[in-house]
Design an enzyme around this catalytic site. Structure first.
Site, PDB file in Angstrom:
ATOM      1  N   GLU A 142      96.627   6.523  22.904  1.00  0.00           N
ATOM      2  CA  GLU A 142      97.757   6.418  23.831  1.00  0.00           C
ATOM      3  C   GLU A 142      97.546   7.242  25.103  1.00  0.00           C
ATOM      4  O   GLU A 142      98.246   8.231  25.337  1.00  0.00           O
ATOM      5  CB  GLU A 142      99.053   6.855  23.139  1.00  0.00           C
ATOM      6  CG  GLU A 142      99.399   6.020  21.933  1.00  0.00           C
ATOM      7  CD  GLU A 142     100.779   6.360  21.349  1.00  0.00           C
ATOM      8  OE1 GLU A 142     101.528   7.140  21.977  1.00  0.00           O
ATOM      9  OE2 GLU A 142     101.098   5.836  20.279  1.00  0.00           O
ATOM     10  N   GLU A 183      98.765   1.775  15.084  1.00  0.00           N
ATOM     11  CA  GLU A 183      99.952   2.542  14.679  1.00  0.00           C
ATOM     12  C   GLU A 183     101.172   1.645  14.699  1.00  0.00           C
ATOM     13  O   GLU A 183     101.380   0.893  15.644  1.00  0.00           O
ATOM     14  CB  GLU A 183     100.234   3.730  15.622  1.00  0.00           C
ATOM     15  CG  GLU A 183      99.364   4.938  15.422  1.00  0.00           C
ATOM     16  CD  GLU A 183      99.762   6.093  16.343  1.00  0.00           C
ATOM     17  OE1 GLU A 183     100.962   6.212  16.699  1.00  0.00           O
ATOM     18  OE2 GLU A 183      98.868   6.871  16.713  1.00  0.00           O
TER      19      GLU A 183
END
Length: 464
Positions: free
Chosen positions: A167, A374
């Protein structure tokens, strides 16, 4: 609908070094930016806690692996702590005990027929490198390349799945809105500079692997790109449709577009250039890639790695309290139908948003192999975590619909997380784990939740 995940579908679970390891200063590990932040500014963490011990996975990794084995998972995604490998972050001084820890973890996984999927950077930059400027300093891409070289050298004979950055957009927030370490407020430009350096670093690591290691190690590399999916508030409004597309490009095209197509999304360049002019700046806040950098970046994902939790509605406008990036000019909201009465959960479940996002990615990047790295639900920590089960069930069904009805090339799904852990600025106040951790017990006792049993059944039957 009676769809089933194919036999070769990859189920896994995910954690991150700072969130679970503990052992913050053991065996020669150096200080990282989260160590510095929680020790000098504990008030920024909701419950005033830190990751000094966390789940104590530095000592209890064999117990963790046994849990993963019991779940029958194909892989385990974990991250390496840069400062555990090289205390200052510079590769001229490696810590053998840190290297030994990850060798032991990798070997324990392989012994139990579990594939290690390794994230190189999950937000815990060595403090010395932050003192040099961190990700807003372009030199960091070279430090990262050399760090990657060490990881490939020591672990690449056994690790065949790599994520360079987890991320990167969250890392950028640490330089602009004080949402993550290093907790800086370099508004207007900090986030764009940090994003640019991470992208170049990713490209350098990918090309290094391609040239020096892939011929013998034959692994795959990607970058985990995150973000909510934005949908038009009024599906009949051209303005809202256009705004949703722009918001999605600012949210994930920012990193996906350079990796797949070599440069930032045209709409992002156009809007940031315009906003920069309006602010009287002599140049755009968004850095420009050179021709060589475009060539370096284009085609540097062997699969698309997706982190995703929720969705939002958007409409055009200037948000009075912009969550992050005012240059994109959108205001977010939620559909009341997504919420239960009198309830605003930390994660708002919008499973149809995942399906729409998978279709968006398929159309945007030519239907690449896609691994969900995720997805999960945070709650109050109860053992009977039926809200989490409901969330997982609905998101897994949305994944199946995207695979069977929309022909999206999804190859695997990773639940966040294996264990309750230090959830950044939320401390231990939110619980994502399939396994509960008693953080008041020095032994950090692990207790399986109902969601553990549920997910184990999904893995064995292929059905949500």
């Amino acid at each position: 609908m009676d769809y089933k995940f194919p036999k070769d579908f990859m189920f896994g679970t995910s954690t991150a070094s700072y969130q679970i390891e503990g052992g913050w200063n053991e065996d020669g590990k150096g200080e990282n930016i989260w160590d510095r932040l929680v020790h000098t500014s504990p008030e920024v963490i909701k419950d005033g806690t830190n990751g000094d011990i966390a789940c104590d996975s530095y000592h209890k990794y064999k117990e963790d692996v046994a849990i993963i084995k019991d779940l029958n998972l194909k892989f385990y995604r974990f991250s390496i702590s840069w400062a555990r490998i090289a205390p200052s972050g510079v590769m001229n001084s490696l810590e053998p005990k840190g290297i030994a820890y990850y060798n032991n973890l990798i070997n324990e996984l392989i012994k139990n027929d579990i594939i290690p999927l390794v994230t190189m950077y999950h937000w815990d930059l060595p403090q010395y490198l932050q003192d040099l400027g961190g990700w807003v300093n372009p030199i960091m891409s070279d430090y990262f390349k050399e760090y990657a070289r060490v990881l490939f050298t020591y672990f690449g004979d056994r690790v065949k799945w790599w994520i360079t950055f987890n991320e990167p957009i969250a890392v950028c927030k640490g330089y602009s809105i004080k949402a993550y370490a290093p907790n800086l407020n370099l508004k207007t430009t900090g986030h764009y500079l940090a994003g640019h350096t991470q992208l170049i670093a990713h490209g350098k690591a990918y090309r290094l692997y391609e040239e020096m290691f892939k011929p013998t190690q034959n692994g795959k590399i990607s970058i985990s790109i995150s973000g909510v999916f934005f949908m038009p508030k009024n599906a009949e409004s051209d303005d809202d449709i256009e705004t949703a597309e722009r918001a999605n490009q600012f949210e994930r095209g920012w990193f996906g577009h350079p990796v797949y197509k070599g440069d930032y999304p045209p709409i992002m360049k156009k809007w940031v250039d315009q906003k920069s002019k309006e602010e009287g700046l002599p140049w755009s806040k968004l850095p420009k890639f050179t021709k060589d950098e475009i060539k370096l970046l284009k085609g540097t994902a062997d699969f698309y790695a997706l982190n995703h939790y929720s969705s939002r509605l958007v409409t055009f406008g200037s948000d009075p309290n912009p969550n992050f990036n005012p240059d994109a000019s959108y205001v977010t909201s939620v559909d009341e139908a997504w919420l239960k009465p009198n309830e605003t959960p930390y994660i708002i479940p919008v499973p149809e948003g995942l399906r729409k996002l998978l279709i968006w990615l398929k159309n945007e990047y030519g239907n690449p192999q896609l691994l969900i790295t995720e997805n999960g639900y945070g709650d109050d920590g109860q053992l009977d975590d039926f809200e989490k089960i409901s969330y997982l069930k609905n998101y897994l069904n949305a994944t199946l619909q995207a695979m069977y009805e929309d022909k999206c090339n999804v190859i695997g799904y990773t639940v966040w997380s294996l264990l309750d852990n230090f959830e950044w600025f939320y401390g231990y106040s939110i619980h994502f784990g399939l396994v509960k951790i008693d953080f008041n017990d020095p032994q950090r006792t692990r207790t399986k939740r109902e969601s553990y049993t549920y997910f184990k059944n999904v893995v064995s039957t292929g059905k949500p």
